[in-house]
Write a protein that holds these residues in place. Structure first.
Motif, PDB file in Angstrom:
ATOM      1  N   LYS A   1      44.464 -50.695  19.385  1.00 20.94           N
ATOM      2  CA  LYS A   1      44.965 -50.997  18.040  1.00 20.94           C
ATOM      3  C   LYS A   1      46.374 -51.570  18.129  1.00 20.94           C
ATOM      4  O   LYS A   1      47.219 -51.045  18.842  1.00 20.94           O
ATOM      5  CB  LYS A   1      44.973 -49.712  17.207  1.00 20.94           C
TER       6      LYS A   1
ATOM      7  N   GLU B   1      34.806 -53.745  28.802  1.00 23.80           N
ATOM      8  CA  GLU B   1      35.584 -54.347  27.718  1.00 23.80           C
ATOM      9  C   GLU B   1      36.631 -53.343  27.222  1.00 23.80           C
ATOM     10  O   GLU B   1      36.361 -52.151  27.116  1.00 23.80           O
ATOM     11  CB  GLU B   1      34.666 -54.759  26.571  1.00 23.80           C
ATOM     12  N   GLN B   2      37.822 -53.846  26.964  1.00 27.30           N
ATOM     13  CA  GLN B   2      38.926 -52.999  26.529  1.00 27.30           C
ATOM     14  C   GLN B   2      39.322 -53.352  25.105  1.00 27.30           C
ATOM     15  O   GLN B   2      39.194 -54.498  24.683  1.00 27.30           O
ATOM     16  CB  GLN B   2      40.148 -53.224  27.438  1.00 27.30           C
ATOM     17  N   SER B   3      39.856 -52.370  24.394  1.00 31.18           N
ATOM     18  CA  SER B   3      40.402 -52.660  23.072  1.00 31.18           C
ATOM     19  C   SER B   3      41.444 -51.610  22.722  1.00 31.18           C
ATOM     20  O   SER B   3      41.364 -50.467  23.176  1.00 31.18           O
ATOM     21  CB  SER B   3      39.304 -52.699  22.013  1.00 31.18           C
TER      22      SER B   3
ATOM     23  N   SER C   1      40.774 -56.909  21.399  1.00 32.72           N
ATOM     24  CA  SER C   1      39.701 -56.686  22.369  1.00 32.72           C
ATOM     25  C   SER C   1      39.870 -57.661  23.518  1.00 32.72           C
ATOM     26  O   SER C   1      40.201 -58.829  23.306  1.00 32.72           O
ATOM     27  CB  SER C   1      38.335 -56.917  21.730  1.00 32.72           C
TER      28      SER C   1
ATOM     29  N   HIS D   1      45.476 -53.220  30.199  1.00 27.61           N
ATOM     30  CA  HIS D   1      44.118 -53.383  29.678  1.00 27.61           C
ATOM     31  C   HIS D   1      43.375 -54.541  30.348  1.00 27.61           C
ATOM     32  O   HIS D   1      42.156 -54.480  30.509  1.00 27.61           O
ATOM     33  CB  HIS D   1      44.139 -53.546  28.159  1.00 27.61           C
TER      34      HIS D   1
ATOM     35  N   VAL E   1      41.205 -60.587  17.956  1.00 26.21           N
ATOM     36  CA  VAL E   1      41.696 -59.588  17.007  1.00 26.21           C
ATOM     37  C   VAL E   1      40.870 -59.773  15.748  1.00 26.21           C
ATOM     38  O   VAL E   1      40.735 -60.887  15.246  1.00 26.21           O
ATOM     39  CB  VAL E   1      43.207 -59.770  16.695  1.00 26.21           C
TER      40      VAL E   1
ATOM     41  N   SER F   1      39.868 -54.271  32.145  1.00 27.16           N
ATOM     42  CA  SER F   1      38.776 -55.064  31.569  1.00 27.16           C
ATOM     43  C   SER F   1      37.850 -55.631  32.639  1.00 27.16           C
ATOM     44  O   SER F   1      36.800 -56.182  32.320  1.00 27.16           O
ATOM     45  CB  SER F   1      39.323 -56.188  30.686  1.00 27.16           C
TER      46      SER F   1
ATOM     47  N   LYS G   1      37.857 -58.975  27.050  1.00 31.81           N
ATOM     48  CA  LYS G   1      36.652 -58.974  27.881  1.00 31.81           C
ATOM     49  C   LYS G   1      36.877 -59.968  29.016  1.00 31.81           C
ATOM     50  O   LYS G   1      37.226 -61.120  28.770  1.00 31.81           O
ATOM     51  CB  LYS G   1      35.450 -59.377  27.033  1.00 31.81           C
TER      52      LYS G   1
ATOM     53  N   VAL H   1      42.445 -54.684  15.880  1.00 32.98           N
ATOM     54  CA  VAL H   1      42.255 -54.180  17.237  1.00 32.98           C
ATOM     55  C   VAL H   1      42.151 -55.384  18.169  1.00 32.98           C
ATOM     56  O   VAL H   1      41.387 -56.317  17.900  1.00 32.98           O
ATOM     57  CB  VAL H   1      40.964 -53.326  17.327  1.00 32.98           C
TER      58      VAL H   1
END
Length: 113
Positions: free
Chosen positions: A32, A28-30, A103, A20, A96, A24, A105, A101
């Motif tokens: 769970k 932006e990645q996210s 995230s 991720h 988080v 990124s 960036k 989740v």
């Protein structure tokens, strides 16, 4: 300083985080996280597992002393050579929220400071 109770949990996530982080760079990645993994490592109760972790050139730039979850994530990140190299010359924000989740960036640090 309390023992690193979330470090083992974060280390299991390192391959996914590595993937991720790379992605990124474009957006932006996210993804769970499994809350059970963290609850079995240590009960945060009402304080929860939410945090912001901001890094520049691989160094933390915000205060994460109050969050064992964030501190242990940083430990896991800097123990990984691929991630350590990735973090150079970049500004990375990981967080988080209540929905559990993670995230990520990433932005390049401008040479014109």
């Amino acid at each position: 300083m309390e023992e690193r109770k979330y470090l083992t949990t974060w280390k299991r996530y390192i391959p996914v985080i590595r993937l991720h982080l790379k992605r990124s760079l474009t957006e932006e990645q996210s993804f769970k996280l499994n809350i059970t993994d963290f609850e079995s490592a240590g009960d945060r109760g009402k304080s929860g597992y939410t945090f912001n972790l901001t890094m520049e050139n691989g160094k933390v730039t915000n205060n994460v002393s109050g969050s064992a979850v964030a501190r242990d994530l940083y430990e896991a990140l800097k123990d990984d050579e691929t991630i350590k190299a990735f973090l150079q010359d970049r500004h990375v924000k990981m967080s988080v929220g209540k929905s559990f989740v993670l995230s990520i960036k990433t932005t390049h640090i401008s040479a014109y400071k």
